[in-house]
Write an enzyme that holds these catalytic residues in place. Structure first.
Site, mmCIF file in Angstrom:
data_model
loop_
_atom_site.group_PDB
_atom_site.id
_atom_site.type_symbol
_atom_site.label_atom_id
_atom_site.label_comp_id
_atom_site.label_asym_id
_atom_site.label_seq_id
_atom_site.Cartn_x
_atom_site.Cartn_y
_atom_site.Cartn_z
ATOM 1 N N LYS A 111 0.599 -1.334 -0.034
ATOM 2 C CA LYS A 111 -0.048 0.015 0.070
ATOM 3 C C LYS A 111 0.962 1.296 0.014
ATOM 4 O O LYS A 111 0.525 2.318 -0.569
ATOM 5 C CB LYS A 111 -0.899 0.039 1.256
ATOM 6 C CG LYS A 111 -2.071 -0.869 1.030
ATOM 7 C CD LYS A 111 -3.127 -0.526 1.864
ATOM 8 C CE LYS A 111 -4.393 -1.730 1.773
ATOM 9 N NZ LYS A 111 -5.426 -1.696 2.756
ATOM 10 N N LYS A 193 -3.490 -11.617 -6.920
ATOM 11 C CA LYS A 193 -4.925 -11.872 -6.359
ATOM 12 C C LYS A 193 -5.895 -10.866 -7.045
ATOM 13 O O LYS A 193 -5.776 -9.649 -7.365
ATOM 14 C CB LYS A 193 -4.795 -11.863 -4.830
ATOM 15 C CG LYS A 193 -4.727 -10.491 -4.157
ATOM 16 C CD LYS A 193 -4.779 -10.399 -3.020
ATOM 17 C CE LYS A 193 -4.431 -8.876 -2.446
ATOM 18 N NZ LYS A 193 -4.324 -8.623 -1.015
ATOM 19 N N LYS A 196 -9.519 -5.268 -4.927
ATOM 20 C CA LYS A 196 -10.453 -4.162 -4.829
ATOM 21 C C LYS A 196 -9.794 -2.862 -5.599
ATOM 22 O O LYS A 196 -10.456 -2.078 -6.235
ATOM 23 C CB LYS A 196 -10.874 -3.537 -3.679
ATOM 24 C CG LYS A 196 -12.097 -4.279 -2.808
ATOM 25 C CD LYS A 196 -12.444 -3.920 -1.644
ATOM 26 C CE LYS A 196 -13.194 -4.858 -0.720
ATOM 27 N NZ LYS A 196 -13.171 -4.666 0.855
HETATM 28 P P1 TYM Z 1 -10.664 -6.718 2.992
HETATM 29 O O1 TYM Z 1 -11.902 -5.647 3.039
HETATM 30 O O2 TYM Z 1 -9.389 -6.402 2.073
HETATM 31 O O3 TYM Z 1 -10.987 -8.039 2.631
HETATM 32 C C1 TYM Z 1 -12.239 -8.673 3.219
HETATM 33 C C2 TYM Z 1 -12.161 -10.240 3.053
HETATM 34 O O4 TYM Z 1 -11.838 -10.862 1.927
HETATM 35 C C3 TYM Z 1 -10.531 -11.618 1.720
HETATM 36 N N1 TYM Z 1 -10.081 -11.313 0.571
HETATM 37 C C4 TYM Z 1 -9.834 -12.483 -0.342
HETATM 38 N N2 TYM Z 1 -10.230 -13.634 -0.344
HETATM 39 C C5 TYM Z 1 -9.828 -14.543 -1.184
HETATM 40 N N3 TYM Z 1 -9.182 -13.948 -2.446
HETATM 41 C C6 TYM Z 1 -8.823 -12.848 -2.693
HETATM 42 N N4 TYM Z 1 -8.491 -12.588 -3.785
HETATM 43 C C7 TYM Z 1 -9.368 -11.940 -1.518
HETATM 44 N N5 TYM Z 1 -9.121 -10.635 -1.245
HETATM 45 C C8 TYM Z 1 -9.728 -10.411 -0.189
HETATM 46 C C9 TYM Z 1 -9.598 -11.020 2.739
HETATM 47 O O5 TYM Z 1 -8.661 -11.985 3.270
HETATM 48 C C10 TYM Z 1 -10.715 -10.719 4.025
HETATM 49 O O6 TYM Z 1 -10.979 -11.810 4.849
HETATM 50 N N6 TYM Z 1 -7.728 -5.878 7.060
HETATM 51 C C11 TYM Z 1 -9.070 -6.647 6.500
HETATM 52 C C12 TYM Z 1 -10.253 -6.141 7.206
HETATM 53 C C13 TYM Z 1 -10.310 -6.325 8.668
HETATM 54 C C14 TYM Z 1 -10.309 -7.624 9.419
HETATM 55 C C15 TYM Z 1 -10.173 -7.058 10.621
HETATM 56 C C16 TYM Z 1 -10.338 -8.766 9.167
HETATM 57 C C17 TYM Z 1 -10.127 -5.144 9.487
HETATM 58 N N7 TYM Z 1 -10.089 -5.518 10.872
HETATM 59 C C18 TYM Z 1 -10.266 -7.959 11.904
HETATM 60 C C19 TYM Z 1 -10.446 -9.787 9.933
HETATM 61 C C20 TYM Z 1 -10.190 -9.234 11.469
HETATM 62 C C21 TYM Z 1 -9.190 -6.230 4.939
HETATM 63 O O7 TYM Z 1 -8.647 -5.194 4.539
HETATM 64 O O8 TYM Z 1 -9.742 -7.037 4.526
#
Ligand code: TYM
Length: 329
Positions: A111, A193, A196
Site C-alpha cells: 500500500k 490476487k 478491490k
Molecule cells: P478486505 O476488506 O481487504 O477483505 C475482506 C476479506 O476478503 C478476503 N479477500 C480475499 N479472499 C480470497 N481471495 C481474494 N482475492 C481476496 N481478497 C480479499 C480478505 O482476506 C478478507 O478476509 N484488514 C481486513 C479487514 C479487517 C479485518 C479485521 C479482518 C479489519 N479488521 C479483523 C479480520 C479481522 C481487510 O482489509 O480485508
C-alpha cells in the site's frame, strides 16, 4: 460460547474473492459462535475517501452482509466507528507493538508503494487496529482469506506479549482460512490476487455485477495456450477458474476436472460464468429488496452497535485496569 470476529473494508464494491474467501464462509458459524462482523470504516480512511461515498459504501456493505445470508439477530453486524473501544484499545496496543514488526507487513509495503503521496501513520498502524478489533471480542477464530494471515500472526504475537506481562487478558485467536477460495486470483493476471484496487474492471467479478457482465468477464478471462482443464501450478488461470467453479457449483476440484474432461476452454468459461451468476443472483435480489427498507436496516445498525459496544467495553475495562489506568468512580 466461543467468539468469532471478522470484517471487511467499506472501500469499493465487494468482489468474488471477498465473497468466496470470507463472507460465504461466515454463514456456517452463527449457531456455534458469538459472531461479530464489522464494517471496518476506520480502516478505510487510511486512504483518502469521499465522505458521502464512504457513508454509502459502508451502508451497502452492511446490507450485503445480510443479503448474503447473515442473520442480523444471530450475528452482530455493525460499524467499527460506532464502537469507540476499537480506537481506545488500538492506542493501547500501539504501545505493545514494535516498529520493526509493522515494517515487515507485506500489505503495508504494497500500500505504501501504491499511495506514495500519502503514507500516513494510520496506514502503518493499520494492523494494530485490526488486532484491537479481534482481541476486543476475545475471538477464538477469525475467518479470513489468505492475504490476512500475516496480520493474524501479528495479532497473536501482540496478544501473547500482553498476556505474558498482565496475565490471561486476551484469548489467542486462530485464523480460519479455507483450502479452496482463500486466494481468488485476478481474471486478467491470474498470478495476482483479485483486488478491490485493481484498475481493470475485467479483472474482478463484483458481487453486484449483472449476469451478462459476469459471463462476459469470464469469457475474457486470461488462461493459457493449452487445452486441458486441469488444476495445476503451471496453469494459474485455469486453476483459478476450476476453484471458482467448484465452489459455485458445490463440487470438488476432482469432480470439476472430470466434468470438463475433453471439453474446450470456451465451454468451460461459459459454465463458470453461469454458475457464478446463479450463485450471486439471490444475493443481488435480496440486496435490492433490503436497500429499500431503510427502517429495518437502521434498526439493525442501532441494536447491533449497542450489543458490540457491550462486549467490547468488557474487554476494554479489563485492559485499562490491568495496565494501571485509574478506576472510574
Ligand atoms: P478486505 O476488506 O481487504 O477483505 C475482506 C476479506 O476478503 C478476503 N479477500 C480475499 N479472499 C480470497 N481471495 C481474494 N482475492 C481476496 N481478497 C480479499 C480478505 O482476506 C478478507 O478476509 N484488514 C481486513 C479487514 C479487517 C479485518 C479485521 C479482518 C479489519 N479488521 C479483523 C479480520 C479481522 C481487510 O482489509 O480485508
Amino acid at each position: 460460547k466461543k467468539s468469532l470476529f471478522s470484517g471487511m473494508q467499506a472501500t469499493g464494491t465487494l468482489h468474488l474473492g471477498n465473497y468466496l474467501g470470507a463472507l460465504k464462509n461466515w454463514l456456517e458459524f452463527e449457531d456455534e459462535y458469538e459472531c461479530f462482523y464489522c464494517v471496518v470504516d476506520m480502516h478505510s480512511i487510511t486512504v483518502r475517501q469521499d465522505p458521502a461515498e464512504l457513508r454509502k459504501k459502508a451502508r451497502n456493505l452492511l446490507t450485503l452482509y445480510i443479503a448474503a445470508g447473515l442473520d442480523p439477530v444471530k450475528n452482530c453486524l455493525y460499524y467499527q466507528s460506532h464502537v469507540s473501544a476499537h480506537a481506545e484499545l488500538a492506542w493501547i496496543l500501539n504501545c505493545f507493538t514494535y516498529m520493526g514488526e509493522l515494517n515487515r507487513m507485506t500489505q503495508y509495503k504494497d500500500k505504501a508503494a501504491k499511495h506514495a503521496q500519502n503514507i500516513n501513520a494510520g496506514l502503518f498502524t493499520y494492523p494494530v487496529l485490526m488486532a484491537a478489533d479481534i482481541l476486543l471480542f476475545q475471538s477464538d477464530i477469525v475467518p479470513v482469506g489468505e492475504d490476512q494471515k500475516q496480520h493474524l500472526e501479528l495479532t497473536r504475537d501482540i496478544a501473547e506479549r500482553f498476556n505474558k506481562i498482565y496475565g490471561d487478558v486476551f484469548t489467542i485467536p486462530e485464523p480460519y482460512i479455507k483450502k479452496t477460495g482463500a486466494r481468488i486470483m485476478s481474471l486478467q493476471e491470474p498470478t495476482k490476487k483479485m483486488s478491490k484496487s485493481d484498475e481493470n474492471p475485467n479483472a474482478s467479478i463484483f458481487l453486484l455485477d449483472d449476469t451478462d457482465t459476469i459471463i462476459r468477464k469470464f469469457k475474457r478471462a486470461v488462461t493459457d495456450s493449452g487445452n486441458e482443464i486441469r488444476y495445476s501450478e503451471d496453469k494459474p488461470g485455469i486453476s483459478n477458474l476450476i476453484e471458482i467453479y467448484s465452489i459455485a457449483a458445490g463440487k470438488s476440484i476432482e469432480e470439476t476436472e472430470k466434468e470438463f474432461e475433453g471439453k474446450g476452454y470456451g465451454e468451460f468459461k461459459l459454465a463458470v460464468g453461469e454458475a457464478v451468476a446463479q450463485m450471486l443472483k439471490p444475493i443481488q435480489e435480496r440486496f435490492a429488496e433490503l436497500s429499500k427498507d431503510k427502517e429495518y436496516i437502521d434498526s439493525i445498525i442501532k441494536n447491533n452497535a449497542e450489543k458490540a459496544e457491550y462486549f467490547a467495553n468488557k474487554t476494554l475495562r479489563k485492559v485499562q485496569k490491568k495496565i494501571g489506568f485509574p478506576e472510574r468512580i
